[in-house]
Design an enzyme around this catalytic site. Structure first.
Site, PDB file in Angstrom:
ATOM      1  N   HIS A   1       0.843  -1.196   0.000  1.00  0.00           N
ATOM      2  CA  HIS A   1       0.000   0.000   0.000  1.00  0.00           C
ATOM      3  C   HIS A   1       0.881   1.249   0.000  1.00  0.00           C
ATOM      4  O   HIS A   1       1.775   1.387   0.830  1.00  0.00           O
ATOM      5  CB  HIS A   1      -0.908   0.014   1.233  1.00  0.00           C
ATOM      6  CG  HIS A   1      -2.079  -0.905   1.110  1.00  0.00           C
ATOM      7  ND1 HIS A   1      -3.169  -0.862   1.958  1.00  0.00           N
ATOM      8  CD2 HIS A   1      -2.345  -1.889   0.219  1.00  0.00           C
ATOM      9  CE1 HIS A   1      -4.047  -1.786   1.601  1.00  0.00           C
ATOM     10  NE2 HIS A   1      -3.568  -2.423   0.551  1.00  0.00           N
TER      11      HIS A   1
ATOM     12  N   TYR B   1      -8.981   5.360   7.657  1.00  0.00           N
ATOM     13  CA  TYR B   1      -9.065   5.742   9.077  1.00  0.00           C
ATOM     14  C   TYR B   1     -10.060   6.893   9.153  1.00  0.00           C
ATOM     15  O   TYR B   1      -9.838   7.929   8.519  1.00  0.00           O
ATOM     16  CB  TYR B   1      -7.710   6.235   9.594  1.00  0.00           C
ATOM     17  CG  TYR B   1      -6.656   5.160   9.772  1.00  0.00           C
ATOM     18  CD1 TYR B   1      -5.920   4.673   8.699  1.00  0.00           C
ATOM     19  CD2 TYR B   1      -6.367   4.651  11.041  1.00  0.00           C
ATOM     20  CE1 TYR B   1      -4.930   3.708   8.873  1.00  0.00           C
ATOM     21  CE2 TYR B   1      -5.375   3.689  11.229  1.00  0.00           C
ATOM     22  CZ  TYR B   1      -4.667   3.224  10.137  1.00  0.00           C
ATOM     23  OH  TYR B   1      -3.690   2.271  10.319  1.00  0.00           O
TER      24      TYR B   1
ATOM     25  N   PRO C   1      -3.517   0.211  18.998  1.00  0.00           N
ATOM     26  CA  PRO C   1      -3.275  -0.265  17.629  1.00  0.00           C
ATOM     27  C   PRO C   1      -3.376   0.799  16.533  1.00  0.00           C
ATOM     28  O   PRO C   1      -3.018   0.532  15.388  1.00  0.00           O
ATOM     29  CB  PRO C   1      -4.369  -1.328  17.430  1.00  0.00           C
ATOM     30  CG  PRO C   1      -5.424  -0.996  18.425  1.00  0.00           C
ATOM     31  CD  PRO C   1      -4.753  -0.335  19.575  1.00  0.00           C
TER      32      PRO C   1
ATOM     33  N   LYS D   1       1.677  -0.163  15.106  1.00  0.00           N
ATOM     34  CA  LYS D   1       3.099  -0.202  15.453  1.00  0.00           C
ATOM     35  C   LYS D   1       3.558  -1.403  16.288  1.00  0.00           C
ATOM     36  O   LYS D   1       4.759  -1.697  16.336  1.00  0.00           O
ATOM     37  CB  LYS D   1       3.468   1.075  16.237  1.00  0.00           C
ATOM     38  CG  LYS D   1       3.463   2.314  15.386  1.00  0.00           C
ATOM     39  CD  LYS D   1       4.658   2.328  14.439  1.00  0.00           C
ATOM     40  CE  LYS D   1       4.557   3.374  13.380  1.00  0.00           C
ATOM     41  NZ  LYS D   1       4.618   2.877  12.030  1.00  0.00           N
TER      42      LYS D   1
ATOM     43  N   TYR E   1       4.363   6.622  10.013  1.00  0.00           N
ATOM     44  CA  TYR E   1       3.513   5.450   9.746  1.00  0.00           C
ATOM     45  C   TYR E   1       4.291   4.377   8.978  1.00  0.00           C
ATOM     46  O   TYR E   1       4.172   3.185   9.262  1.00  0.00           O
ATOM     47  CB  TYR E   1       2.266   5.878   8.957  1.00  0.00           C
ATOM     48  CG  TYR E   1       1.200   4.803   8.868  1.00  0.00           C
ATOM     49  CD1 TYR E   1       0.100   4.814   9.719  1.00  0.00           C
ATOM     50  CD2 TYR E   1       1.296   3.759   7.939  1.00  0.00           C
ATOM     51  CE1 TYR E   1      -0.873   3.831   9.654  1.00  0.00           C
ATOM     52  CE2 TYR E   1       0.333   2.770   7.868  1.00  0.00           C
ATOM     53  CZ  TYR E   1      -0.749   2.809   8.725  1.00  0.00           C
ATOM     54  OH  TYR E   1      -1.711   1.828   8.655  1.00  0.00           O
TER      55      TYR E   1
HETATM   56  P1  RFL Z   1       2.893 -11.717  21.593  1.00  0.00           P
HETATM   57  O1  RFL Z   1       2.386 -11.815  20.226  1.00  0.00           O
HETATM   58  O2  RFL Z   1       1.954 -11.352  22.686  1.00  0.00           O
HETATM   59  O3  RFL Z   1       3.611 -13.101  21.940  1.00  0.00           O
HETATM   60  C1  RFL Z   1       4.008 -13.436  23.257  1.00  0.00           C
HETATM   61  C2  RFL Z   1       4.044 -14.950  23.351  1.00  0.00           C
HETATM   62  O4  RFL Z   1       4.509 -15.334  24.644  1.00  0.00           O
HETATM   63  C3  RFL Z   1       3.678 -16.385  25.135  1.00  0.00           C
HETATM   64  N1  RFL Z   1       3.792 -16.403  26.605  1.00  0.00           N
HETATM   65  C4  RFL Z   1       4.524 -17.313  27.292  1.00  0.00           C
HETATM   66  N2  RFL Z   1       5.271 -18.347  26.877  1.00  0.00           N
HETATM   67  C5  RFL Z   1       5.897 -19.088  27.842  1.00  0.00           C
HETATM   68  N3  RFL Z   1       5.784 -18.844  29.177  1.00  0.00           N
HETATM   69  C6  RFL Z   1       5.033 -17.808  29.618  1.00  0.00           C
HETATM   70  N4  RFL Z   1       4.919 -17.571  30.925  1.00  0.00           N
HETATM   71  C7  RFL Z   1       4.369 -17.000  28.666  1.00  0.00           C
HETATM   72  N5  RFL Z   1       3.552 -15.912  28.752  1.00  0.00           N
HETATM   73  C8  RFL Z   1       3.220 -15.565  27.494  1.00  0.00           C
HETATM   74  C9  RFL Z   1       2.304 -16.044  24.606  1.00  0.00           C
HETATM   75  O5  RFL Z   1       1.444 -17.190  24.573  1.00  0.00           O
HETATM   76  C10 RFL Z   1       2.651 -15.536  23.211  1.00  0.00           C
HETATM   77  O6  RFL Z   1       2.679 -16.594  22.263  1.00  0.00           O
HETATM   78  O7  RFL Z   1       4.104 -10.667  21.690  1.00  0.00           O
HETATM   79  P2  RFL Z   1       5.235 -10.278  20.606  1.00  0.00           P
HETATM   80  O8  RFL Z   1       5.867 -11.493  20.029  1.00  0.00           O
HETATM   81  O9  RFL Z   1       6.061  -9.272  21.302  1.00  0.00           O
HETATM   82  O10 RFL Z   1       4.431  -9.591  19.412  1.00  0.00           O
HETATM   83  C11 RFL Z   1       3.755  -8.366  19.591  1.00  0.00           C
HETATM   84  C12 RFL Z   1       2.521  -8.287  18.679  1.00  0.00           C
HETATM   85  O11 RFL Z   1       1.768  -9.473  18.832  1.00  0.00           O
HETATM   86  C13 RFL Z   1       1.644  -7.072  18.978  1.00  0.00           C
HETATM   87  O12 RFL Z   1       2.452  -5.941  19.278  1.00  0.00           O
HETATM   88  C14 RFL Z   1       0.728  -6.681  17.808  1.00  0.00           C
HETATM   89  O13 RFL Z   1      -0.192  -7.696  17.516  1.00  0.00           O
HETATM   90  C15 RFL Z   1      -0.013  -5.386  18.095  1.00  0.00           C
HETATM   91  N6  RFL Z   1      -0.971  -5.008  17.034  1.00  0.00           N
HETATM   92  C16 RFL Z   1      -0.532  -4.435  15.851  1.00  0.00           C
HETATM   93  N7  RFL Z   1       0.782  -4.268  15.617  1.00  0.00           N
HETATM   94  C17 RFL Z   1       1.219  -3.769  14.414  1.00  0.00           C
HETATM   95  O14 RFL Z   1       2.436  -3.627  14.230  1.00  0.00           O
HETATM   96  N8  RFL Z   1       0.350  -3.439  13.386  1.00  0.00           N
HETATM   97  C18 RFL Z   1      -0.985  -3.589  13.543  1.00  0.00           C
HETATM   98  O15 RFL Z   1      -1.713  -3.344  12.591  1.00  0.00           O
HETATM   99  C19 RFL Z   1      -1.478  -4.064  14.816  1.00  0.00           C
HETATM  100  N9  RFL Z   1      -2.795  -4.235  15.003  1.00  0.00           N
HETATM  101  C20 RFL Z   1      -2.346  -5.241  17.199  1.00  0.00           C
HETATM  102  C21 RFL Z   1      -3.240  -4.812  16.163  1.00  0.00           C
HETATM  103  C22 RFL Z   1      -2.844  -5.842  18.348  1.00  0.00           C
HETATM  104  C23 RFL Z   1      -4.200  -6.031  18.477  1.00  0.00           C
HETATM  105  N10 RFL Z   1      -4.638  -6.692  19.652  1.00  0.00           N
HETATM  106  C24 RFL Z   1      -5.527  -7.764  19.654  1.00  0.00           C
HETATM  107  C25 RFL Z   1      -3.921  -6.458  20.900  1.00  0.00           C
HETATM  108  C26 RFL Z   1      -4.594  -4.992  16.284  1.00  0.00           C
HETATM  109  C27 RFL Z   1      -5.095  -5.575  17.454  1.00  0.00           C
HETATM  110  C28 RFL Z   1      -6.598  -5.692  17.558  1.00  0.00           C
HETATM  111  C1  PHB Z   2      -5.260  -4.453  10.946  1.00  0.00           C
HETATM  112  O1  PHB Z   2      -5.354  -4.708   9.737  1.00  0.00           O
HETATM  113  O2  PHB Z   2      -5.545  -5.304  11.808  1.00  0.00           O
HETATM  114  C2  PHB Z   2      -4.823  -3.117  11.392  1.00  0.00           C
HETATM  115  C3  PHB Z   2      -4.410  -2.198  10.438  1.00  0.00           C
HETATM  116  C4  PHB Z   2      -4.007  -0.926  10.849  1.00  0.00           C
HETATM  117  C5  PHB Z   2      -4.034  -0.591  12.189  1.00  0.00           C
HETATM  118  C6  PHB Z   2      -4.433  -1.514  13.144  1.00  0.00           C
HETATM  119  C7  PHB Z   2      -4.831  -2.789  12.734  1.00  0.00           C
HETATM  120  O3  PHB Z   2      -3.668   0.665  12.567  1.00  0.00           O
END
Ligand code: RFL
Ligand code: PHB
Length: 395
Positions: free
Chosen positions: A74, A202, A293, A297, A389
């Site tokens: 994109h 957005y 979110p 980031k 971004y």
């Molecule tokens: P994770 O993905 O939380 O993974 C951590 C892992 O550790 C495990 N764990 C354990 N394992 C062993 N012993 C323990 N005691 C443990 N405790 C926990 C867990 O089961 C898990 O598997 O962290 P990590 O790897 O640092 O990754 C971070 C990302 O997952 C997170 O920052 C993003 O998903 C945030 N996020 C977004 N980030 C973006 O860069 N772009 C996006 O568009 C974006 N959209 C989002 C998001 C997060 C969202 N939610 C649900 C919080 C949209 C949403 C809705």
């Molecule tokens: C997503 O596709 O899940 C998404 C995209 C952009 C954002 C957050 C989540 O800022």
């Protein structure tokens, strides 16, 4: 069973899985333990947008073959206020793009590579207990398949997310966690319908924020701002689509509805630990910091952390520990820029919560409309948005 490894990694989200592969590429041995099942880790629907810098890191370790085949490049986003939509042309403004490729796909690609390499990754570990981080021989103990395991390592890395155990090992007099909770949450859906837009929308609307994202050319991902106390059971599919139609609506454009396959509500929080290093323990990704979110980031920050940490650990194992000593400061300096941007995007695009007095609510809403109008009308402001971004350089 006893293991000896240079690095013990706790948590197999994107950060832990990628760190393992970076270490492997540098011939550094590791054991990675995850307390959930592989299927559970694979089923978590989260991020969708990868910065250019994140794609570059995955490319550097030859982990982006499928991403390049299936990811959607994109060149910008659509920023909308009260039905007026403006395209912010990242490619034209700063010469950079982002790639829409679900976190689930990134995780699946990383797991597949671990399988091919036959690395030491244990899913379904229980009683995961890191210890000895103050001494010279830290360890991580866990149970797996009815057997006790002990990993003796030189370093322990906590990539165990916001609710993990590793951050809690830092002495309370050294650890200061700075947090902000928001008076808004995101209701997210996945729908089996082709996106109604070429690039993400957005939108700021008097009823609250809404966003149109996607996972592929046939799957849409959409979000609605809701009160954090809302119960997902009160949101029927029809109610969700009606709210999306209202908040995303723009003249001459229509939103195509389709079957909703997943829906959930996520609260929004910003949080940063004062240090990502103590003794032999290092934190990376959500274990050290989280963002709301809105700026897309979280995943990208996790990738940037492990790109820096993986190289620093590899150097330290070979006897040169300067980069490792600097890791926490470097990662946190970058992280606070990300925090500032994520907070700005969040405040810019969300309506104040219902607890805000009505006069203040109206004033703050109108000033946000003014701010979006400023951004959409100013090349300088658009460039600042585009630069942040699409992602700051990982240095
Ligand atoms: P994770 O993905 O939380 O993974 C951590 C892992 O550790 C495990 N764990 C354990 N394992 C062993 N012993 C323990 N005691 C443990 N405790 C926990 C867990 O089961 C898990 O598997 O962290 P990590 O790897 O640092 O990754 C971070 C990302 O997952 C997170 O920052 C993003 O998903 C945030 N996020 C977004 N980030 C973006 O860069 N772009 C996006 O568009 C974006 N959209 C989002 C998001 C997060 C969202 N939610 C649900 C919080 C949209 C949403 C809705
Ligand atoms: C997503 O596709 O899940 C998404 C995209 C952009 C954002 C957050 C989540 O800022």
């Amino acid at each position: 069973m006893k293991h000896r490894a240079s690095v013990a990694i706790v948590g197999a989200g994107p950060a832990g899985l990628l760190l393992g592969l970076i270490l492997h590429a540098r011939d550094i041995d590791f054991v990675l333990v995850e307390h959930r099942s592989r299927e559970h880790v694979l089923s978590r629907i989260r991020a969708g947008v990868l910065e250019q810098a994140s794609v570059d890191v995955l490319d550097r370790y030859a982990l982006a073959t499928r991403l390049h085949e299936e990811g959607l490049v994109h060149g910008g986003i659509h920023l909308q206020v009260e039905g007026r939509r403006t395209h912010i042309d990242f490619a034209g403004l700063v010469g950079r793009t982002v790639t829409v490729y679900g976190q689930q796909r990134v995780v699946a690609d990383l797991m597949e590579r671990h399988d091919e390499l036959g690395t030491a990754v244990y899913y379904d570990g229980s009683e995961v207990t890191p210890s000895g981080i103050d001494g010279s021989s830290p360890r991580v103990e866990f149970r797996h398949d009815g057997e006790d395991h002990a990993v003796e390592a030189d370093f322990v890395v906590g990539t165990d997310g916001y609710h993990g155990v590793c951050r809690t090992l830092l002495p309370s007099n050294l650890l200061d966690v700075v947090e902000r909770t928001y008076d808004a949450a995101w209701l997210g859906i996945l729908a089996d319908v082709a996106p109604s837009t070429d690039e993400l929308i957005y939108s700021l609307h008097p009823d609250g924020f809404a966003m149109h994202s996607m996972r592929s050319l046939t799957v849409s991902r959409l979000y609605l701002q809701v009160d954090p106390a809302e119960d997902i059971a009160d949101w029927s599919d029809a109610r969700i689509w009606a709210a999306l139609q209202e908040r995303l609506g723009a003249p001459g454009w229509s939103l195509t509805e389709g079957p909703i396959t997943e829906k959930s509500i996520t609260p929004m929080r910003s949080s940063v630990a004062s240090t990502l290093a103590h003794g032999r323990l290092f934190l990376a990704g959500d274990a050290g910091h989280i963002v709301p979110p809105t700026g897309a980031k979280g995943l990208n920050a996790a990738i940037a952390d492990v790109a820096m940490l993986g190289e620093a650990l590899a150097a330290a194992v070979r006897g040169s520990d300067g980069a490792l000593a600097d890791y926490s400061d470097r990662a946190l300096e970058r992280q606070w820029k990300i925090q500032s941007f994520s907070q700005w995007m969040t405040d810019l695009l969300h309506t104040p919560g219902t607890a805000t007095p009505e006069d203040e609510r109206r004033f703050r809403y109108r000033s946000r409309v003014g701010q979006v109008a400023y951004v959409t009308g100013s090349r300088f402001a658009q460039q600042a948005l585009a630069e942040q971004y699409t992602g700051l350089v990982i240095a």
